[in-house]
Design a protein around this motif. Structure first.
Motif: not given
Length: 295
Positions: A85-93, A242-244, A265-267, A269-277
């Motif tokens: 979870f911490a990795q995903v949050v910091w990867g968001t930045r 980063s998520w990658g 979970f990182p996948s 995050a990528i899916l949700v961000l790309v789909l939302s944008a």
């Protein structure tokens, strides 16, 4: 008798364009899918801004190795015991910074080239050829080659992705710019003595701003995917989460088959961000259709 002096202040205003733009914004905000997409993007931005307050930066090792999702570790842990979870949050930045910055680079380059090509006839042919050549190039192999040559960092990834993303923006802006340039009020502005810079900046540019919004959203989503792909190949910044990079760590540790949460979970995050944008950009583009507003 001397001819009357005409100044740039006599250029006709563009109230119809302004009204159409405002109507497009209002129609966009009335769509539930657009509001939901914007809300998700806002949450992503808040996660990136307040990452240090939400979770400690991952680092070191822990005894909680490969723990599945639980109350103690919402997204589980990796092979070093670090919290996913911490990795995903910091990867968001990192992912958002690269996505937004790369899209802005592409927007500036693409808008400048698109507007000049639309207004200056002599430049249109050259700009079109350059844009077509850039679009025909194999983007991913070239990005991999450049990322492998230069020192990997957030800045270099941003520049590489942004430089290869501008042709699509330029083509969109040029297409809309050609439509605006053919409008009667543009001819009227020329007759009244308006300079080329004023016509482009005060008449054509406002008409393509809605298209620029769409371009930013779509280009940012593609930039996030490109960054994740390059980081997964080991070409990302090793000092930034980063998520990658999370996906790369899962692949290197060889626990993908047994620790499904490390890639899920990182996948997502990528899916949700790309789909939302993408949805936000598509809905905004739909709101600009005059048939939706009775035009």
């Amino acid at each position: 008798m001397s001819a009357p002096v005409l100044t740039e202040q006599t250029v006709p205003p563009t109230e119809p364009q302004v009204g159409a733009t405002r109507a497009a914004w209002r129609d966009w905000l009335r769509q539930p899918s657009a509001l939901l997409s914007v809300a998700v993007l806002v949450v992503m931005v808040l996660l990136a801004l307040f990452a240090p307050l939400i979770a400690d930066e991952p680092g070191g090792t822990s005894a909680d190795v490969l723990q599945p999702p639980s109350g103690a570790h919402w997204f589980g842990t990796d092979d070093l015991g670090q919290d996913i979870f911490a990795q995903v949050v910091w990867g968001t930045r990192t992912s958002l910074v690269i996505g937004v910055a790369a899209s802005l680079i592409a927007l500036v380059l693409g808008t400048a080239i698109g507007l000049v090509s639309a207004y200056v006839r002599g430049v249109d042919a050259v700009g079109t050829v350059i844009t077509d050549v850039m679009l025909a190039l194999p983007t991913l192999p070239l990005m991999i080659m450049l990322a492998a040559v230069v020192s990997p960092s957030v800045v270099t990834l941003t520049v590489i992705i942004g430089v290869f993303a501008w042709p699509e923006v330029a083509r969109l802006i040029r297409s809309q710019g050609l439509v605006v340039t053919a409008m009667p009020y543009i001819d009227g502005a020329r007759v009244l003595g308006a300079s080329g810079w004023r016509i482009v900046s005060r008449e054509i540019l406002p008409a393509v701003i809605p298209l620029m919004v769409v371009s930013v959203l779509l280009t940012a989503s593609r930039a996030v995917i490109s960054e994740a792909g390059l980081s997964f190949l080991g070409l990302g910044d090793p000092d930034s989460w980063s998520w990658g990079r999370i996906l790369l760590n899962a692949q290197r540790s060889g626990v993908v088959a047994i620790a499904w949460w490390q890639t899920l979970f990182p996948s997502l995050a990528i899916l949700v961000l790309v789909l939302s944008a993408t949805v936000a950009g598509m809905r905004f583009n739909d709101s600009r259709d005059p048939r939706r507003n009775g035009g």
